[in-house]
Design an enzyme around this catalytic site. Structure first.
Site, PDB file in Angstrom:
ATOM      1  N   GLN A  37       0.810  -1.222   0.000  1.00 28.15           N
ATOM      2  CA  GLN A  37       0.000   0.000   0.000  1.00 28.15           C
ATOM      3  C   GLN A  37       0.844   1.273   0.000  1.00 28.15           C
ATOM      4  O   GLN A  37       0.446   2.293   0.533  1.00 28.15           O
ATOM      5  CB  GLN A  37      -0.999   0.008   1.167  1.00 28.15           C
ATOM      6  CG  GLN A  37      -2.080  -1.068   0.997  1.00 28.15           C
ATOM      7  CD  GLN A  37      -3.281  -0.879   1.890  1.00 28.15           C
ATOM      8  OE1 GLN A  37      -3.176  -0.346   2.988  1.00 28.15           O
ATOM      9  NE2 GLN A  37      -4.445  -1.302   1.420  1.00 28.15           N
TER      10      GLN A  37
ATOM     11  N   LYS B 161       3.907   6.312   8.767  1.00 27.54           N
ATOM     12  CA  LYS B 161       3.386   5.631   9.943  1.00 27.54           C
ATOM     13  C   LYS B 161       4.330   5.788  11.133  1.00 27.54           C
ATOM     14  O   LYS B 161       3.886   5.978  12.272  1.00 27.54           O
ATOM     15  CB  LYS B 161       3.183   4.143   9.613  1.00 27.54           C
ATOM     16  CG  LYS B 161       2.350   3.420  10.662  1.00 27.54           C
ATOM     17  CD  LYS B 161       1.976   2.018  10.192  1.00 27.54           C
ATOM     18  CE  LYS B 161       1.099   1.325  11.209  1.00 27.54           C
ATOM     19  NZ  LYS B 161       0.711  -0.034  10.770  1.00 27.54           N
TER      20      LYS B 161
END
Lengths: 591, 206
Positions: A121, A170
């Site tokens: 992703q 992240k």
């Protein structure tokens, strides 16, 4: 967390993100979770003042943030995960970009350690969105989150507004950093060195306005964005200058105002376009001479001087050569211009009575063929439906409390022609990009922003099916949105172009639809089907007053057209009129 | 016609892409683009030469300003600026070359006339370095070719430009003085941001 007593608490990047949003005054985030943004969702509960609306597709999240921003003028916020979540935002960002709508889009990104490795992703969303955002950022460290987000909000709302995307890895969301909202404040927005409304240009503008015998104001979206509605109206009234609007400028001035002419351009009424062609002075306020409003550029308003008031210097002389450019915020420029005009008022004799009479004379001629004035012949026309929804809202005194959100196509143009807008920000529509599927999600954004207002979706059967999954979002959020599906069994505008330009080759424009009322019922939404004109107003009233979401399917004439129409390449005055012997509008036969 | 823009931009990843992407969107071909450090910290200086209609300059400049990473943009032309280009040329020259052993000395002479320098000498090739206007560089290349030399490699930097004099340089004025720094802090207006003779509506492609 935002109210923590520690002056510089150490928070995770995810907490900093949400605390910064709260600090910026954000109360609603439209989003969809996923792996790379999960740290943010994990701490969402710690910020009870931030309401998260779970969407059914990220494109809708962007449209909702867009609708929220258009309804309020505040920055809309949407959020998505990396990869497909981010790419799904693209159409929504482009829609906001071309219509200058302030939104901040936040996307999760894979960890900075694996950036560039085609991780699961991972997608280069800052690269993808480069041309469809006003600016974008890639953030890889928790310390950068607060300052970058605050700068993003500033960029989104400053100057000519636009969408800003912030891509946050992240690991930046997971790392800890000190949070200081005040210290993260950005520098004042850089002034654009080409912003200038010089006194010499001002003087030229004053002279042109004084000398004009047939002036006309072209009111664009910038009137609303600048909040200059009152100034524009004051200028028009003081000097008796009629106002024509672009699609996005339609709600800038009240439609009933005697100086307000209505929409210009490809589907503008004949008297509006003729007035622009005959004018000797165009006052273009916060509009960009889009090809849909100018028609053939070489024949556009050939005898007029042109004054362009615009905040974006790159719009000057882009499509139409202007004589005077006043670059700056419309409200500020008008506040400088008006006193100059007062000391040099237009001579009384040129106070436009001849000019206004000339324009009004055109109205009479056009309305002969105007579908609205035809008696009920048993057929249901989309124009009648939209006009009756307006009648119903007006009769209830709710016009100022009504927001119409349209999709794209024929119904959008009929809305522009037959719904008489009364208040700024009462029309939400995708103008520049023409994004089908926009209406339903944008209406959700508008309703969340303005729960006290009546929000109507007006969509065609084609566009509605593009984002119909958001019906679920409406129910989950308990939003009382009224939905009018104008069903003619065709992609209507495509069909009209095929009829006009492609010899009625209706390739792939007939479209099959589900039973919309059953579809609504499957979501727990009440609905009705309307086939007769007499049923329009009662059902519109029922929808508006039900206090719950309500869907009405209007089964209208299949092969109706939007008129007038200026075909590509034609000048503004060379319009196609509604055929005089249109079989659709023949009166019922005498018994 | 060729336009030359000097842009001061933030020295950050991705800024070059933003500038290049802008020209792509406007469908304008970049002839040359040089980027390097400037006199200011964290600020790069770009010289962009592009081929566009003579009246396109205002719109290109306004569009460059729309990039959030742009600090200032200046358009210069030959009369008010020094424009230079650096070029490295590798020419085949040596005993096996048709001109034989004379080839080296002939190239030395040529380079003297063109004020080029020999920066590398190998058994079969010579590398020349030359700084000058683009036309001068093209002149040297043409003479070398017409003299029968084989040009093995050419590396050109593209144009760099700087306004002549101190006071005419809006770039220096805007960035180097205390007064203009204050202006940046309190964005009111900068009356000298553009020369007064630049009237935007005058320029338009008919």
């Amino acid at each position: 967390m935002a109210d923590s007593i520690t002056p510089n608490p150490t928070l995770t990047g995810a907490e900093i993100l949400l605390a910064t949003l709260a600090g910026e005054g954000v109360t609603t985030v439209f989003g969809y979770p996923g792996g790379a943004i999960l740290p943010v969702y994990d701490v969402l509960r710690k910020f009870p003042n931030l309401h998260h609306v779970l969407v059914r597709h990220e494109q809708s999240a962007a449209h909702m943030a867009d609708g929220y921003a258009r309804a309020t003028g505040r920055v809309g916020v949407c959020m998505a995960t990396s990869g497909p979540g981010a790419t799904n935002l693209v159409t929504g960002l482009a829609t906001a970009m071309i219509d200058s709508i302030p939104i901040v889009a936040i996307t999760g990104q894979v960890s900075s350690k694996v950036l560039g490795t085609d991780a699961f992703q991972e997608i280069d969303i800052t690269g993808i969105t480069l041309p469809i955002t006003k600016h974008n950022f890639l953030v890889t460290r928790a310390e950068e989150i607060a300052p970058v987000l605050r700068e993003a909000f500033q960029i989104a709302r400053s100057g000519r507004p636009g969408p800003v995307l912030v891509d946050i890895t992240k690991d930046a969301q997971q790392a800890a950093a000190a949070f200081d909202f005040e210290a993260a404040k950005p520098r004042p927005y850089r002034p654009h060195p080409m912003l200038r409304a010089e006194s010499s240009s001002m003087q030229e503008a004053v002279t042109l306005i004084r000398q004009a015998k047939r002036p006309i104001i072209l009111a664009g979206h910038g009137v609303v964005e600048s909040g200059a509605e009152r100034q524009v109206l004051a200028l028009a009234e003081a000097h008796r200058i009629p106002i024509a609007s672009t699609l996005l400028g339609l709600d800038a001035v009240p439609a009933e105002h005697p100086l307000c002419l209505g929409m210009m351009g490809m589907h503008g009424e004949s008297w509006v376009n003729n007035a622009i062609q005959q004018a000797d002075l165009l006052l273009a306020f916060g509009m960009r001479f889009d090809d849909r409003v100018t028609g053939n550029l070489t024949k556009y308003s050939p005898n007029s001087k042109k004054i362009h008031v615009e905040i974006d210097p790159s719009e000057i002389n882009k499509n139409v050569r202007v004589d005077v450019a006043l670059i700056g915020d419309l409200k500020e420029v008008l506040s400088l211009l008006m006193p100059l005009l007062e000391t040099h008022p237009r001579p009384l004799e040129s106070h436009g009575s001849e000019w206004l009479k000339q324009i009004n004379a055109g109205k009479g001629n056009a309305s002969v063929r105007d579908i609205i004035n035809l008696p009920d012949n048993g057929h249901l026309y989309a124009a009648h439906v939209i006009n009756d929804i307006w009648h119903e809202a007006a009769a209830a005194g709710r016009l100022e409390q009504t927001i119409i959100v349209t999709d794209v196509g024929q119904h959008q143009m009929w809305e522009a022609q037959y719904f008489k807008h009364h208040a700024p920000r009462s029309l939400i529509t995708s103008g520049g990009l023409g994004t089908m599927g926009f209406a339903l999600p944008a209406a959700i954004g508008a309703k969340v922003a303005c729960p006290e207002k009546d929000v109507w979706v007006i969509a065609g059967d084609g566009g509605f099916q593009m984002t119909a999954a958001e019906l679920s979002t409406i129910v989950q959020e308990g939003l009382a949105i009224n939905i009018a599906v104008i069903n003619n069994g065709f992609l209507g505008m495509v069909r009209q172009w095929q009829e006009t330009i492609y010899e009625k080759n209706y390739a792939s424009s007939p479209i099959l639809s589900p039973n919309f009322v059953l579809l609504a019922a499957a979501h727990g939404i009440a609905g009705a089907t309307v086939k007769q004109r007499a049923d329009v107003i009662p059902n519109a009233r029922l929808a508006r007053t039900s206090g719950k979401p309500f869907l009405i399917e209007f089964q209208v004439e299949k092969e109706d057209g939007v008129y007038p129409m200026i075909t590509p390449g034609s000048a503004l005055h060379e319009m196609l009129r509604r055929p005089q012997h249109d079989p659709l509008i023949e009166l019922p036969e005498e018994p | 016609m060729l336009h030359t823009f000097i842009a001061l931009v933030q020295d950050r990843p991705g800024v070059l892409t933003r500038v290049a992407s802008l020209f792509r969107r406007l469908n304008i071909n970049i002839v040359s683009l040089t980027v390097g450090e400037s006199e200011r910290a964290e600020t790069s200086r770009m010289t962009i030469v592009c081929d566009a209609h003579e009246n396109a300059a205002d719109r290109i400049r306004a569009s460059l300003y729309k990039l959030e990473t742009t600090i200032s943009v200046d358009e210069v032309n030959r009369t008010d600026a020094v424009v230079r280009e650096l070029c490295l040329i590798k020419v085949a020259a040596g005993p096996s070359h048709p001109h034989g052993l004379h080839s080296r000395s002939q190239i030395f002479e040529l380079s003297q006339v063109f004020r080029a320098r020999v920066v590398d000498l190998a058994p079969e090739s010579i590398m020349l370095e030359m700084t000058g206007s683009a036309s001068k560089i093209e002149g040297l290349l043409q003479v070398l070719r017409e003299s029968g030399y084989t040009i093995l490699e050419v590396s050109r930097t593209g144009r760099m430009a700087m306004r002549r004099g101190h006071h005419t340089s809006r770039v220096l004025e805007a960035l180097g003085t205390r007064q203009s720094l204050d202006l940046q802090e309190f964005p009111t207006q900068d009356p000298d941001a553009l020369p007064s003779d630049e009237i935007l509506p005058g320029a338009f492609e008919e």
